[in-house]
Design a protein around this motif. Sequence first.
Motif, mmCIF file in Angstrom:
data_model
loop_
_atom_site.group_PDB
_atom_site.id
_atom_site.type_symbol
_atom_site.label_atom_id
_atom_site.label_comp_id
_atom_site.label_asym_id
_atom_site.label_seq_id
_atom_site.Cartn_x
_atom_site.Cartn_y
_atom_site.Cartn_z
ATOM 1 N N LEU A 83 32.510 40.458 44.557
ATOM 2 C CA LEU A 83 33.022 39.523 45.359
ATOM 3 C C LEU A 83 34.131 39.788 45.990
ATOM 4 O O LEU A 83 35.045 40.465 45.379
ATOM 5 C CB LEU A 83 33.305 38.155 44.519
ATOM 6 C CG LEU A 83 31.962 37.397 43.501
ATOM 7 C CD1 LEU A 83 32.540 36.259 43.151
ATOM 8 C CD2 LEU A 83 31.007 37.369 44.971
ATOM 9 N N THR A 84 34.576 39.291 47.213
ATOM 10 C CA THR A 84 35.773 39.813 47.799
ATOM 11 C C THR A 84 37.051 38.831 47.430
ATOM 12 O O THR A 84 36.492 37.773 46.628
ATOM 13 C CB THR A 84 35.689 39.534 49.287
ATOM 14 O OG1 THR A 84 35.624 38.129 49.542
ATOM 15 C CG2 THR A 84 34.383 40.299 49.869
ATOM 16 N N LEU A 85 37.981 39.015 47.866
ATOM 17 C CA LEU A 85 39.081 38.174 47.469
ATOM 18 C C LEU A 85 39.093 36.776 47.756
ATOM 19 O O LEU A 85 39.074 36.060 47.028
ATOM 20 C CB LEU A 85 40.495 38.777 48.029
ATOM 21 C CG LEU A 85 41.625 38.114 47.907
ATOM 22 C CD1 LEU A 85 42.245 38.295 46.508
ATOM 23 C CD2 LEU A 85 42.928 38.820 48.778
ATOM 24 N N ASP A 86 38.701 36.609 48.997
ATOM 25 C CA ASP A 86 38.528 35.069 49.242
ATOM 26 C C ASP A 86 37.255 34.462 48.533
ATOM 27 O O ASP A 86 37.662 33.425 48.280
ATOM 28 C CB ASP A 86 37.938 35.342 51.102
ATOM 29 C CG ASP A 86 39.341 35.454 51.875
ATOM 30 O OD1 ASP A 86 40.529 35.451 51.293
ATOM 31 O OD2 ASP A 86 38.838 35.757 52.949
ATOM 32 N N GLU A 87 36.310 35.346 48.381
ATOM 33 C CA GLU A 87 35.204 34.668 47.579
ATOM 34 C C GLU A 87 35.539 34.415 46.212
ATOM 35 O O GLU A 87 35.358 33.185 45.606
ATOM 36 C CB GLU A 87 33.897 35.633 47.593
ATOM 37 C CG GLU A 87 33.230 35.927 48.857
ATOM 38 C CD GLU A 87 32.146 37.020 48.980
ATOM 39 O OE1 GLU A 87 31.251 36.843 49.580
ATOM 40 O OE2 GLU A 87 32.404 37.887 47.981
ATOM 41 N N VAL A 88 36.433 35.316 45.396
ATOM 42 C CA VAL A 88 37.008 35.023 44.145
ATOM 43 C C VAL A 88 37.816 33.842 44.341
ATOM 44 O O VAL A 88 37.965 32.831 43.374
ATOM 45 C CB VAL A 88 37.634 36.084 43.809
ATOM 46 C CG1 VAL A 88 38.467 35.918 42.259
ATOM 47 C CG2 VAL A 88 36.640 37.237 43.303
ATOM 48 N N ALA A 130 36.687 47.454 36.792
ATOM 49 C CA ALA A 130 35.947 46.251 36.772
ATOM 50 C C ALA A 130 36.163 45.222 38.318
ATOM 51 O O ALA A 130 37.004 45.872 38.849
ATOM 52 C CB ALA A 130 36.562 45.393 35.745
ATOM 53 N N SER A 131 35.465 44.306 38.158
ATOM 54 C CA SER A 131 35.462 43.671 39.519
ATOM 55 C C SER A 131 36.722 42.686 39.582
ATOM 56 O O SER A 131 37.262 42.314 38.427
ATOM 57 C CB SER A 131 34.286 42.618 39.448
ATOM 58 O OG SER A 131 34.184 41.533 38.691
ATOM 59 N N LEU A 132 37.155 42.235 40.654
ATOM 60 C CA LEU A 132 38.392 41.142 40.442
ATOM 61 C C LEU A 132 38.001 40.095 40.221
ATOM 62 O O LEU A 132 39.020 39.765 39.422
ATOM 63 C CB LEU A 132 38.460 41.044 42.043
ATOM 64 C CG LEU A 132 39.756 39.872 42.424
ATOM 65 C CD1 LEU A 132 41.073 40.280 41.840
ATOM 66 C CD2 LEU A 132 39.937 39.517 44.083
ATOM 67 N N ILE A 174 46.450 41.646 41.305
ATOM 68 C CA ILE A 174 45.332 42.420 40.723
ATOM 69 C C ILE A 174 44.595 43.260 41.698
ATOM 70 O O ILE A 174 44.163 44.425 41.268
ATOM 71 C CB ILE A 174 44.283 41.203 40.168
ATOM 72 C CG1 ILE A 174 44.952 40.360 39.109
ATOM 73 C CG2 ILE A 174 43.124 42.098 39.266
ATOM 74 C CD1 ILE A 174 44.305 39.346 38.602
ATOM 75 N N ASP A 175 44.029 42.749 42.670
ATOM 76 C CA ASP A 175 43.163 43.565 43.576
ATOM 77 C C ASP A 175 43.749 44.919 44.158
ATOM 78 O O ASP A 175 43.384 45.870 44.305
ATOM 79 C CB ASP A 175 42.838 42.616 44.798
ATOM 80 C CG ASP A 175 41.230 42.836 45.080
ATOM 81 O OD1 ASP A 175 40.473 43.553 44.301
ATOM 82 O OD2 ASP A 175 40.735 42.827 46.138
ATOM 83 N N ALA A 176 45.127 44.807 44.535
ATOM 84 C CA ALA A 176 45.961 45.775 44.881
ATOM 85 C C ALA A 176 46.066 46.833 43.834
ATOM 86 O O ALA A 176 46.154 47.902 44.238
ATOM 87 C CB ALA A 176 47.426 45.389 45.400
ATOM 88 N N GLN A 177 46.404 46.420 42.579
ATOM 89 C CA GLN A 177 46.420 47.400 41.406
ATOM 90 C C GLN A 177 45.178 48.209 41.211
ATOM 91 O O GLN A 177 44.826 49.338 41.249
ATOM 92 C CB GLN A 177 46.752 46.536 40.200
ATOM 93 C CG GLN A 177 48.097 46.096 40.190
ATOM 94 C CD GLN A 177 48.567 45.581 38.879
ATOM 95 O OE1 GLN A 177 47.503 44.682 38.174
ATOM 96 N NE2 GLN A 177 49.802 45.815 38.215
ATOM 97 N N MET A 204 31.733 47.551 51.440
ATOM 98 C CA MET A 204 31.916 46.493 50.233
ATOM 99 C C MET A 204 31.417 47.238 48.918
ATOM 100 O O MET A 204 30.586 48.244 48.953
ATOM 101 C CB MET A 204 30.731 45.509 50.588
ATOM 102 C CG MET A 204 30.665 44.453 49.506
ATOM 103 S SD MET A 204 32.531 43.466 49.514
ATOM 104 C CE MET A 204 32.425 42.944 51.114
ATOM 105 N N ALA A 205 32.081 47.131 47.917
ATOM 106 C CA ALA A 205 32.061 48.013 46.684
ATOM 107 C C ALA A 205 30.785 47.264 46.080
ATOM 108 O O ALA A 205 30.530 46.218 45.859
ATOM 109 C CB ALA A 205 33.171 47.542 45.689
#
Length: 418
Positions: free
Chosen positions: A13-18, A375-377, A33-36, A1-2
């Motif tokens: 926050l993870t993808l699911d949490e966002v 930055a964060s997702l 976004i997250d893949a980028q 976890m970052a």
Amino acid sequence: MALRQTGILERDLTLDEVLEKFPVFPRLVAIKIDAQRRGVRYSDRALTVFDPQIHQVRGAALFGSRDDQLTPLPESLLLRDGTTLLTDPTPAELNPYVVDYLGDKLVLLDGDKVIEEVEYWPKPSFYDKLTSKGKPMEFVVTARPQRLQIMPSSYCHFWENDNGCKYCDIVNHLKHQRTGLGVHPRLNPQEVGEVVGEALKQPGRYSSITLTAGSDTRGAEPFDEEVNYYIKLLQAIGQYFNTPKFPSQLIATAFNEKQLERLYNETGVMSYTADIEVLNERLFDWICPGKAEWIGYQEWKNRLVRAVDIFGKGNVNTGIVSGVELARPYGFTKEEDALKATLEEAEDLAEKGVSTVYMVWIPRPQSEFHDQHNASLEYYVRLATGLDSIRRKYSLGIDFDDYRRCGNHPDGDLSRIW
């Protein structure tokens, strides 16, 4: 976890949490976004179904890659709704998504979890052909799924006094192309036009043409040489169209009014973008010293506004490298403060007819910011929402930076949804 340092150490926050926190935000855009921001890694299984005869091979990227792997790799990926991903091959230690082949499907994995189905970009029909001078056409013009991409010169003159943008590694990555101070390979305008003409024979593939290169400070007035070169290129391309204007975008330096009028009046270009990179004068001066020295933050903004009178409302944009405003040691220490400042400046430009789009900051291996974190997702989701809302408030379109014609701006993907 970052983990990241933003005043205090906190967990992203993870993808699911966002997605749970922002339930209205489109899931596929969040994945984009997250893949980028994290990058991707291709498994051996995924590469067994990669066919260079039908899929686009990753070419000589303008900014290089986060991975030094020399094996031919896919250019990039599409999501199932046609969303374009522009993402780097990335070493496993940086925690990228994994592209794998499971059953009969190509998928994006986060750990062992299947996130989404993906596809490789289809290979353009002109890539296997040669110009009249014998050069492979794929070395002259490249392609995105629905856009022709022309990068006529790799070199940026801001680097000559060590004034290149600190997030950028374009010159470090391409130093081998430089043969002397200010001397660097340029594409031949005739060949560029020839390749565009050939590419347009593929029915329904392309919706626009984009030109972009490094800044060239030379000329009777600064940047005249850059303007002259773009005019030659655009005129060569224009021969393959039956109308005075053709669907095209120029991403270039912030030119003065006389230079902008020449570009508009002497060519078929329709849209103009001058990337300011960071919407904060103090950080602009630090992160983009060449742009600050030759033009300056306020004058860059002024030139964008003056361009609206020439190209028209909705045809002038600026781009930012989002997240770089958080770079250490002088950037914002809190994402909330960075977001507020960026959106305020973007709205100031929007009031005057200039749109702002963002690309996700990737700490490039050969850039000055190579050891930093983007930055964060959540930050990127909130910024995309904010920029899209501003454009809607001021009735600004981004036709040449949207999900079809560009594909690199997550905020632009929202223009087809909300």
